[in-house]
Motif scaffolding. Structure first.
Motif, mmCIF file in Angstrom:
data_model
loop_
_atom_site.group_PDB
_atom_site.id
_atom_site.type_symbol
_atom_site.label_atom_id
_atom_site.label_comp_id
_atom_site.label_asym_id
_atom_site.label_seq_id
_atom_site.Cartn_x
_atom_site.Cartn_y
_atom_site.Cartn_z
ATOM 1 N N ALA A 1 14.277 89.586 -35.342
ATOM 2 C CA ALA A 1 14.209 90.183 -34.024
ATOM 3 C C ALA A 1 15.357 91.272 -33.832
ATOM 4 O O ALA A 1 16.369 91.165 -34.090
ATOM 5 N N TYR A 2 15.076 92.590 -33.743
ATOM 6 C CA TYR A 2 16.028 93.707 -33.623
ATOM 7 C C TYR A 2 16.331 94.552 -32.587
ATOM 8 O O TYR A 2 15.339 94.798 -31.786
ATOM 9 N N VAL A 3 17.519 95.233 -32.471
ATOM 10 C CA VAL A 3 17.616 96.078 -31.261
ATOM 11 C C VAL A 3 17.575 97.384 -31.756
ATOM 12 O O VAL A 3 17.157 98.388 -31.064
ATOM 13 N N ALA B 1 19.541 96.431 -37.116
ATOM 14 C CA ALA B 1 20.522 95.608 -36.331
ATOM 15 C C ALA B 1 19.899 94.538 -35.602
ATOM 16 O O ALA B 1 19.068 94.904 -34.870
ATOM 17 N N PRO B 2 20.519 93.270 -35.699
ATOM 18 C CA PRO B 2 19.760 92.196 -35.006
ATOM 19 C C PRO B 2 19.886 92.034 -33.500
ATOM 20 O O PRO B 2 20.862 92.694 -32.962
ATOM 21 N N LEU B 3 18.752 91.766 -32.692
ATOM 22 C CA LEU B 3 18.744 91.611 -31.357
ATOM 23 C C LEU B 3 19.588 90.379 -31.052
ATOM 24 O O LEU B 3 19.408 89.288 -31.246
ATOM 25 N N THR B 4 20.657 90.525 -30.161
ATOM 26 C CA THR B 4 21.401 89.650 -29.572
ATOM 27 C C THR B 4 21.677 89.648 -28.187
ATOM 28 O O THR B 4 21.162 90.734 -27.675
ATOM 29 N N PRO B 5 22.082 88.759 -27.327
ATOM 30 C CA PRO B 5 22.273 88.951 -25.926
ATOM 31 C C PRO B 5 23.079 90.253 -25.451
ATOM 32 O O PRO B 5 22.898 91.063 -24.593
ATOM 33 N N ASP B 6 24.202 90.277 -26.206
ATOM 34 C CA ASP B 6 25.060 91.239 -26.009
ATOM 35 C C ASP B 6 24.396 92.775 -26.346
ATOM 36 O O ASP B 6 24.788 93.541 -25.682
ATOM 37 N N ARG C 1 24.121 95.716 -23.754
ATOM 38 C CA ARG C 1 24.682 97.007 -24.051
ATOM 39 C C ARG C 1 23.445 98.195 -23.891
ATOM 40 O O ARG C 1 23.712 99.265 -23.540
ATOM 41 N N THR C 2 22.336 97.809 -24.480
ATOM 42 C CA THR C 2 21.089 98.821 -24.491
ATOM 43 C C THR C 2 20.740 99.091 -23.020
ATOM 44 O O THR C 2 20.626 100.215 -22.762
ATOM 45 N N GLY C 3 20.601 98.149 -22.341
ATOM 46 C CA GLY C 3 20.402 98.362 -20.937
ATOM 47 C C GLY C 3 21.185 99.132 -20.255
ATOM 48 O O GLY C 3 21.154 100.130 -19.123
ATOM 49 N N ALA C 4 22.707 98.676 -20.503
ATOM 50 C CA ALA C 4 23.849 99.584 -19.851
ATOM 51 C C ALA C 4 23.814 100.796 -20.157
ATOM 52 O O ALA C 4 24.282 101.863 -19.234
ATOM 53 N N GLU C 5 23.498 101.151 -21.312
ATOM 54 C CA GLU C 5 23.545 102.604 -21.625
ATOM 55 C C GLU C 5 22.428 103.565 -21.367
ATOM 56 O O GLU C 5 22.754 104.461 -20.749
ATOM 57 N N PHE D 1 13.840 96.324 -22.731
ATOM 58 C CA PHE D 1 13.699 96.786 -24.011
ATOM 59 C C PHE D 1 13.298 95.627 -25.113
ATOM 60 O O PHE D 1 13.461 94.726 -24.835
ATOM 61 N N ALA D 2 12.250 96.169 -25.916
ATOM 62 C CA ALA D 2 11.762 95.028 -26.933
ATOM 63 C C ALA D 2 11.536 95.578 -28.093
ATOM 64 O O ALA D 2 10.769 96.861 -28.067
ATOM 65 N N GLY D 3 11.903 95.226 -29.263
ATOM 66 C CA GLY D 3 11.356 95.646 -30.583
ATOM 67 C C GLY D 3 10.489 94.733 -31.080
ATOM 68 O O GLY D 3 10.278 93.882 -30.817
#
Length: 447
Positions: free
Chosen positions: A256-258, A314-319, A323-327, A431-433
């Protein structure tokens, strides 16, 4: 009630023992790995000649896993199928089916993967856990062309093909020619002569202040599968003749990736020439030098020409998701500020609805505001518990960063109108990869 899983689908598991059975002419194997996707020792490879590991036991066609008894640091058990007769393409055998039961024999889930073709190994499913969550099962169903020995190597196991049953075979184990025997463990690699050269060449980028990347066996499995699909088709493409995209192969392999990038190239004969090509081409160079990536893989397959697949992620993590949503929110509010509008505030309920829609588009392979069941954005907002009077939605797919997706929305009249609508005061970002397009984005506005 038994859940029927589809590739990429996951399900929370009950506490305690889990049993996974696949009937038919198959050998079941398992690899126990940590957060880095690698085995810690040869004891982490469970197969017919080594049928036990801490918390894992193989008996016939049934794999029993007791997560609480796994070795320290283990967070994933990958379940693998191969033909009982070595080298037999799985497509010649009856279609496999996985049955998952709990310790009392109660059915938990079933998974009938797409029928394999010429591959001799199938990444069937995985049990996994993330910090703060319970164990889950995820369906994979990804064919693997390089045999059980090649797959074991990709997870960090060095194997030798003996040509005869080992003298130390476990009691009751079946002996077949050319089956792997674990001999030692070393750093995983993706093909003779490829990974070490590739990693050394690519990580020279660290001299420019960029972080080094490491090889990931799940990306390696996806890269091998896609390179082979392109070679079989005799052409480059993000989607193989089997209808599976390179991004679906990545998520199907359990990564799972970001953020993700890929190089699909034909022609170069060596990793050095491949990397040289990427560094001389502006787009591929940006990807290779992107500091966001943490993991990589490279594989090739020959089919008249040499076809390469390089994957970066880059792996998808809760953080990372947060960060993606905040950006996305910050970039959206910057656009509203330039237009003299008040900023949008985060709405957790709209966020949940937006995130669910992105995950749904990946899982059901569609891209639309209206779901296959007919539900609309306001239906999804209401189902999440939101009670905003007005609802608006922006969606996008394929963009690789928050900046790219917000820029795209601002250059589209309808999406721009939602971002700059005065009546909206709240926003949820999803967001989803994965999926056919690689990345799926959603903004759910409320007023």
């Amino acid at each position: 009630m038994t859940s029927e899983l589809v590739p990429g689908g996951n399900l929370a598991l009950p506490l305690g023992v889990v049993r996974m059975r696949v009937a038919g002419g198959f050998d079941v194997s398992a690899l126990v790995t940590g957060a880095d996707g690698r085995v810690a020792s040869d004891a982490d490879f469970v197969f017919y000649n080594q049928p036990q590991a801490p918390g894992v036991r193989l008996l016939g066609d049934t794999l029993t896993v007791e997560p609480a008894r796994l070795r320290g640091g283990a967070c994933r058990v990958t379940v693998v199928l191969s033909a009982a007769e070595p080298g037999t393409p799985l497509g010649r055998l009856p279609a496999p089916r996985l049955d998952v039961t709990d310790g009392s024999g109660r059915s938990v889930a079933r998974f009938a993967p797409p029928r394999p073709g010429p591959e001799t190994v199938l990444l069937l499913a995985e049990l996994y856990v993330r910090p703060g969550t319970g164990w889950k099962v995820r369906a994979i169903g990804q064919g693997y062309a390089d045999g059980l020995a090649g797959l074991a190597r990709d997870f960090g196991v060095q194997v030798t093909d003996d040509g005869a049953a080992p003298a130390t075979a476990a009691p009751g184990a079946r002996g077949h020619a050319a089956r792997p025997t674990v001999t030692e463990v070393r750093a995983p690699h993706l093909g003779e002569g490829v990974p070490d050269d590739f990693l050394r060449l690519v990580n020279s980028r660290a001299q420019a202040g960029r972080p080094a990347v490491t090889l990931d066996p799940r990306l390696g499995a996806a890269a091998r599968s896609h390179a082979r699909a392109m070679a079989d088709a005799g052409r480059l493409g993000g989607e193989g003749p089997d209808g599976v995209s390179v991004h679906q192969r990545i998520t199907g392999a359990g990564y799972a990736y970001v953020t993700v990038g890929e190089h699909l190239v034909s022609g170069p004969r060596t990793p050095a020439r491949f990397v040289d090509y990427c560094l001389r081409s502006p787009g591929p160079r940006r990807t290779l030098l992107d500091p966001a990536f943490r993991h990589a893989a490279l594989a090739h397959a020959d089919g008249g020409d040499r076809y390469w697949t390089a994957l970066w992620a880059a792996p998808l993590t809760p953080d990372a998701l947060s960060r993606t949503g905040a950006e996305v929110l910050a970039l959206t509010n910057a656009e509203r500020g330039r237009a003299g509008l008040r900023p949008l505030a985060v709405d957790p309920l709209l966020t949940a609805a937006a995130q669910a829609h992105c995950a749904d588009m990946v899982a059901r392979d569609f891209y639309a505001h209206v779901c296959p069941d007919g539900s609309q954005p306001w239906d999804r907002a209401r189902a999440a518990g939101a009670s905003r009077r007005t609802i608006g939605e922006n969606i996008a797919c394929g963009q690789r960063s928050p900046a790219e997706v917000v820029d795209g929305w601002m250059n589209s009249p309808g999406h721009r109108a939602n971002i700059l609508k005065r009546d909206f005061g709240h926003l949820g970002v999803g967001f989803a990869g994965g999926g056919r397009a690689g990345t799926y984005w959603a903004q759910l506005f409320g007023g």
